[in-house]
Enzyme design. Structure first.
Site, mmCIF file in Angstrom:
data_model
loop_
_atom_site.group_PDB
_atom_site.id
_atom_site.type_symbol
_atom_site.label_atom_id
_atom_site.label_comp_id
_atom_site.label_asym_id
_atom_site.label_seq_id
_atom_site.Cartn_x
_atom_site.Cartn_y
_atom_site.Cartn_z
ATOM 1 N N ASP A 114 1.653 6.904 -0.479
ATOM 2 C CA ASP A 114 0.640 5.942 -0.870
ATOM 3 C C ASP A 114 0.813 5.558 -2.338
ATOM 4 O O ASP A 114 0.632 6.378 -3.240
ATOM 5 C CB ASP A 114 -0.754 6.530 -0.648
ATOM 6 C CG ASP A 114 -1.834 5.473 -0.661
ATOM 7 O OD1 ASP A 114 -1.858 4.657 0.264
ATOM 8 O OD2 ASP A 114 -2.656 5.460 -1.603
ATOM 9 N N ASN A 168 0.804 -1.221 0.000
ATOM 10 C CA ASN A 168 0.000 0.000 0.000
ATOM 11 C C ASN A 168 0.838 1.272 0.000
ATOM 12 O O ASN A 168 0.447 2.275 -0.609
ATOM 13 C CB ASN A 168 -0.917 0.006 1.232
ATOM 14 C CG ASN A 168 -1.708 1.283 1.363
ATOM 15 O OD1 ASN A 168 -2.587 1.564 0.557
ATOM 16 N ND2 ASN A 168 -1.418 2.078 2.388
ATOM 17 N N GLU A 179 -4.798 -8.202 5.970
ATOM 18 C CA GLU A 179 -5.297 -7.425 7.103
ATOM 19 C C GLU A 179 -6.409 -6.507 6.603
ATOM 20 O O GLU A 179 -6.149 -5.528 5.905
ATOM 21 C CB GLU A 179 -4.177 -6.589 7.736
ATOM 22 C CG GLU A 179 -4.667 -5.754 8.905
ATOM 23 C CD GLU A 179 -3.866 -4.486 9.113
ATOM 24 O OE1 GLU A 179 -3.823 -4.018 10.271
ATOM 25 O OE2 GLU A 179 -3.313 -3.936 8.146
ATOM 26 N N ASP A 195 -0.297 -6.433 4.861
ATOM 27 C CA ASP A 195 -0.712 -5.261 5.624
ATOM 28 C C ASP A 195 -1.671 -4.385 4.809
ATOM 29 O O ASP A 195 -1.614 -4.351 3.579
ATOM 30 C CB ASP A 195 0.552 -4.463 5.991
ATOM 31 C CG ASP A 195 0.270 -3.267 6.864
ATOM 32 O OD1 ASP A 195 -0.181 -3.480 8.002
ATOM 33 O OD2 ASP A 195 0.488 -2.129 6.407
#
Length: 615
Positions: free
Chosen positions: A272, A163, A337, A303
């Site tokens: 990001d 990410n 996650e 993650d």
């Protein structure tokens, strides 16, 4: 809690047979499916310091240069891969079959505005995706860890991030407070510079939902929301080199963790990644293929999965599974996650259907156990949770491999959550509730995750840094004053005590799972529940023989005398854990006597040889 002779014998056998040398065939490790594993999750920096020479990561200067300050809960403390290798037998002895290792990649040592700096000890601020952070050791050390774990029959799951990267890219248009609030795609479209009234840019770009190379070739100017730039001296800090180009990032300012910004915004400044971009997809796939090929790891915990577009995962996950299969790893494990603490599993299940995740961290399980043991909800919450297993891609069968957990490094330890939910709770009651939670974790469906330190009774002060205590002797004041469950061991000592009551509880239950496949991989059927605290019971069935096991819990603070449904062919009962009656009360019914916060695992024996239990 009572210990029964059959269980004690299993525990002794499990510890006695735990290999200290390389005697488990690698093929046997890789042949195990994800369902049934017992996972131990740790952060290397807080586990064991095997080599003090790497405490500062080869850097010189004060803590703002090296990131090392064991007195601060927000900086490196010295744990490393060599230390983890030294403690693998401790993990094996607990009954774990897989080790989930927090991110080991090279991080930006320190980030944050003056006065609010912290270090990348947790591993989530990556600059170099191709090498181990020098604070933890070397790539060779990581290979040694994987090999040493495999020799003991332990799988190794890497914690990875797609990410974002470390905070390197900066913007030129701060607001009055000096911040960079999120700028939406509606107010700051890709087609204009600095807002809808700005000059036209990126002619012909059809938006981020078209991830074709032809479309993204038209996205030539990344200054549609903010003007991004890389500070002097950091132009080549990221590895691989393509990561240094601001064009491969969303550049829309800080997320609020809701709405559109949850996918396109920076996490407190973390850069990001533009995961819709085909070059980003290609690059991330190449990075994580290489770790599988070079190190032979067994799985990825991913993650921030919900903050990345589904198209990325639809490309990434099949590529990882194909790479692993080619490497001879047929049961490569991937779980994401999807952080949403609520008892319902509807939200997290969508990521298995739309995004293609084989499994997700079971936040719904955590939320449900917290609801019944921390918040006083009825056990019907658990029944509703398991009814929702049909929502996962693959349904109830897939749910058997969902990694279940009680607490973690972000939300806090389960003991801390219960203390928060029940102010003024006594130490004895807290221990009883946390103990029952672990029995649930290790006997109900799913692949249980033990958060490091829980087996030593850790009680953190809260979430994030307050739940990341040291296993080796700590020098952090806010950790040293913490109480510990069920022991008088001082916080200043190390915490690798195999005699700790919680270590022994987990070890015993893990041995029970290993001896009875029904408890690890067996189909689960809810049998009894209430609208108030009290009985919750399920049957689990041996995947090969169909043999039935009844598992029952009392979530109330008073003893209960209650009946549970079972299969009609059961007659005699064998106690495996807790206290079970000797026989059924009637065909299809068992009467249970459970103490406050008590539990029982019972094997149901049919009335005649060869008769299988019915649902």
């Amino acid at each position: 809690m009572k210990r029964w002779a059959s269980l004690a014998a299993l525990a002794v056998l499990a510890v006695a047979s735990a290999p200290a040398r390389a005697d488990v065939p690698l093929d046997a490790v890789r042949a195990r499916p994800a369902a049934g594993e017992v996972i131990y999750f740790l952060l290397p920096d807080r586990f064991e310091n095997g080599d003090p020479a790497n405490d500062r990561g080869g850097l010189k200067g004060d803590r703002l240069k090296t990131g090392f300050d064991p007195a601060s809960k927000s900086f490196y403390h010295g744990g490393d891969l060599k230390g983890l290798i030294q403690r693998l037998d401790y993990i094996k002895g607990l009954g774990a079959t897989a080790v989930w290792v927090g991110p080991v990649f090279k991080n930006k040592p320190v980030q944050g505005v003056p006065g609010l700096e912290s270090a990348g000890y947790h591993g989530y601020w990556i600059t170099d995706f191709t090498r181990v952070d020098p604070h933890f050791g070397t790539n060779a050390d990581f290979k040694a860890l994987v090999d040493a774990a495999h020799a003991r029959g332990l799988k190794v799951y890497m914690d990875i991030i797609a990410n974002h990267t470390a905070d390197v890219i900066q913007f030129r248009e701060p607001d009055a407070a000096g911040g960079f609030p999120y700028r939406s795609r509606a107010d700051y479209p890709y087609s204009r510079k600095a807002g809808v009234n700005g000059p036209a840019i990126n002619a012909g770009f059809a938006g981020d939902q078209d991830s074709s190379p032809a479309n993204f070739a038209k996205l030539t100017d990344p200054a549609f929301a903010y003007t991004p730039f890389v500070p002097a001296g950091e132009a080549h800090v990221k590895v691989p080199e393509w990561l240094n180009d601001p064009a491969f990032y969303h550049n829309r300012g800080d997320t609020t963790f809701t709405g559109e910004s949850a996918r396109f915004g920076d996490f407190v400044g973390l850069d990001d990644l533009f995961t819709e971009h085909p070059r980003v997809r290609e690059g991330m796939i190449a990075i994580y293929r290489q770790w599988i090929e070079d190190f032979g790891i067994d799985g990825y915990r991913i993650d921030t999965a919900r903050h990345v577009d589904p198209g990325f995962w639809q490309a990434f996950i099949p590529a990882m599974l194909e790479t692993a299969k080619a490497k001879g790893i047929p049961n490569f494990t991937i779980f994401g996650e999807v952080a949403r603490e609520e008892p319902s599993n509807g939200y997290i299940a969508q990521y298995t259907r739309r995004d293609g995740y084989p499994a997700v961290l079971d936040f719904a399980f955590e939320g449900s156990v917290r609801a019944v043991l921390g918040q006083g909800k009825g056990t019907s919450v658990l029944a509703e949770l398991f009814d929702g297993d049909v929502l996962y891609e693959g349904g109830e069968q897939a749910a058997l491999a969902m990694p279940t957990f009680l607490g973690n490094h972000d939300m806090g330890r389960f003991s801390s959550l219960v203390r928060h939910d029940r102010p003024g709770i006594s130490q004895a009651e807290l221990e009883a509730r946390v103990r029952l939670a672990h029995v649930m974790l290790l006997t109900l469906r799913g692949s249980p995750v033990i958060y490091y330190g829980d087996e030593q009774g850790f009680i953190g002060d809260g979430n994030d840094t307050d739940s990341r205590e040291d296993m080796f002797p700590s020098r952090t004041a806010s950790y040293l004053d913490n109480p510990v469950l069920d022991t008088t061991r001082p916080a200043s000592a190390d915490h690798f005590d195999p005699a700790h009551p919680f270590y022994r509880l987990i070890r015993d239950l893990a041995a029970l799972r290993a001896a009875h496949p029904a408890l690890a991989r067996g189909r689960q059927v809810v049998r009894g529940y209430e609208e108030k605290p009290g009985l919750f019971s399920v049957s689990r069935f041996d995947p090969d023989t169909g043999e039935e096991y009844l598992i029952a819990f009392n979530t109330s603070d008073a003893p209960i005398h209650a009946a549970s449904v079972v299969g009609t062919s059961a007659e005699a009962i064998e106690t495996l854990f807790g206290a079970c009656p000797a026989r059924v009360a009637a065909p299809g019914s068992v009467t249970l006597d459970l103490p406050a916060f008590g539990s029982a695992v019972c094997r149901l024996l049919p009335s005649s040889p060869g008769t299988q239990t019915t649902r």
